[in-house]
Design a protein around this motif. Sequence first.
Motif, mmCIF file in Angstrom:
data_model
loop_
_atom_site.group_PDB
_atom_site.id
_atom_site.type_symbol
_atom_site.label_atom_id
_atom_site.label_comp_id
_atom_site.label_asym_id
_atom_site.label_seq_id
_atom_site.Cartn_x
_atom_site.Cartn_y
_atom_site.Cartn_z
ATOM 1 N N GLY A 63 0.827 -1.203 0.000
ATOM 2 C CA GLY A 63 0.000 0.000 0.000
ATOM 3 C C GLY A 63 0.857 1.248 0.000
ATOM 4 O O GLY A 63 1.867 1.317 0.692
ATOM 5 N N LEU A 64 0.446 2.261 -0.771
ATOM 6 C CA LEU A 64 1.216 3.487 -0.860
ATOM 7 C C LEU A 64 0.858 4.464 0.248
ATOM 8 O O LEU A 64 1.701 5.112 0.821
ATOM 9 C CB LEU A 64 0.981 4.141 -2.239
ATOM 10 N N HIS A 116 -7.798 1.904 -5.498
ATOM 11 C CA HIS A 116 -6.930 1.870 -6.687
ATOM 12 C C HIS A 116 -5.861 2.955 -6.624
ATOM 13 O O HIS A 116 -4.768 2.807 -7.181
ATOM 14 C CB HIS A 116 -7.767 1.997 -7.967
ATOM 15 N N ILE A 117 -6.159 4.047 -5.914
ATOM 16 C CA ILE A 117 -5.131 5.075 -5.720
ATOM 17 C C ILE A 117 -4.150 4.625 -4.648
ATOM 18 O O ILE A 117 -2.920 4.785 -4.790
ATOM 19 C CB ILE A 117 -5.799 6.404 -5.308
ATOM 20 N N GLY A 120 -1.945 2.081 -6.266
ATOM 21 C CA GLY A 120 -1.351 2.452 -7.547
ATOM 22 C C GLY A 120 -1.807 1.577 -8.695
ATOM 23 O O GLY A 120 -0.988 1.217 -9.550
ATOM 24 N N GLN A 121 -3.102 1.259 -8.732
ATOM 25 C CA GLN A 121 -3.643 0.394 -9.766
ATOM 26 C C GLN A 121 -4.684 1.157 -10.588
ATOM 27 O O GLN A 121 -5.074 2.287 -10.256
ATOM 28 C CB GLN A 121 -4.301 -0.841 -9.142
ATOM 29 N N THR A 122 -5.133 0.531 -11.657
ATOM 30 C CA THR A 122 -6.212 1.117 -12.447
ATOM 31 C C THR A 122 -7.509 1.070 -11.649
ATOM 32 O O THR A 122 -7.635 0.322 -10.677
ATOM 33 C CB THR A 122 -6.395 0.354 -13.774
ATOM 34 N N ALA A 123 -8.487 1.854 -12.094
ATOM 35 C CA ALA A 123 -9.743 1.967 -11.337
ATOM 36 C C ALA A 123 -10.464 0.626 -11.198
ATOM 37 O O ALA A 123 -11.161 0.391 -10.215
ATOM 38 C CB ALA A 123 -10.655 2.992 -12.006
#
Length: 448
Positions: A63-64, A116-117, A120-123
Amino acid sequence: MAKRSQLLAPFKGTSARRTIPDRVQDVVQQFDRRSEQLIGWVQLTLGSFLAILYLVAPRPTDGLMQQPVPVSLAIYLAFTGLRLFLSYRMRLPDWFLGFSILVDITLLFGLIWYFHIQYGQTASFYLRAPTVMYVFVFIAIRAFRFEPAWVLATGASAAVGWFLLTAYAIWASGPESITRSYVAYLQGNGILIGAEIDKIVAILLLTTVLAFALARAKQLLAVATREQIEREELRRFLPPDVERAITEAPLGIVAGAAEERDAAIIVLDIRGFSAFVNRSQPKEAVQTLVGLHRLIVPVVQRHGGVVDKYLGDGVLATFGATRPSPTAAADALHALVEIMAIAREWSTASELAGLSLRMNGAATAGKVVFAALGDEFRLEYTVIGDAVNLAAKLEKHNKAERTAALTTRETYALALAQGFSTEVPAELRSACLVQGVPGAIDIVVLDP
């Protein structure tokens, strides 16, 4: 068609209320208010659990950032606490309840959207988040209230919310993200339209089933509440022993159901009441009767008796009729003597008020039949038998003897054997002719 309208009535606020009496509706609303408080506590507990779980659980290594999670939980706990506080101070308005549903769904889906944010992934990534399962908890919590509309509102909000999340994922990820491969959907970031429709259908199915279940439960609650209120009201018209005989009967009571018992009867009547009624206002006459009943009925009950019926300005009370008693005769005479003492004081007070009212009474003991009389539409429990008839005739005989309270020699002897006080003044009068009674009988004047 009628059954369909009846089933859908709970979904229609105004029409449902027309079919439910105001007193029943008030009880249901009180129940709903307590249910709203319960919902607040459940949601506060759920939010607290999630907050504790977030604090103690290890963070995902991929996780970011996770700032929205504690902020969202803090907002949710604060709003839930406010709602719980208000639910104890007032009846929450419908607009506030609707707003709270939007808050619940928005915060939950907002967290899901942020996944997704965060990673760092697509929606399309957030469409696989298991957190969506909590939406079923929010829908189920609303079932604590017997209002299907709030379950429907929560389910509809969740279905629309997930549809919007799916539409956003398609728009943000591009049309090429749509796949028809279930394997590609599970292993990659593809969007399987059918899978998202399944989620929406599952939300709507759960909502519909719960709503119809609540509709039936609300009808049952209304019926049960109505019957409880009716029963409490009927208790004021039925002696407890009679009510017990009805409710505890192994089979339904039918006209003619009867039991023979050894019992005692008291008949009371007010001399001069008819003349008093003729020169008084009806309300004044009724209030006079009610005031006297407040004095004598507790005496009857204290000695184990039951007021069978009010006979205009008279009273018929039974001892040992509704349920067997080994001291029925003694209890009846004790009650009669006490009632006569009260009646003398009442008569004196009425004379001071310019009235001429006097109470007479008589008591007899013997075999009676405790029976349900009437037809299939209306029944009444009462007592019949020679002892009842004789008590009524003896009460009238007070006028001829210039007495206030009479009983028979046999009843008096039986009462003495059952513990009636020998200190109560009594006078035996032999071979008295009582109108309506064949032959002469021996009577006893109580407290002459």
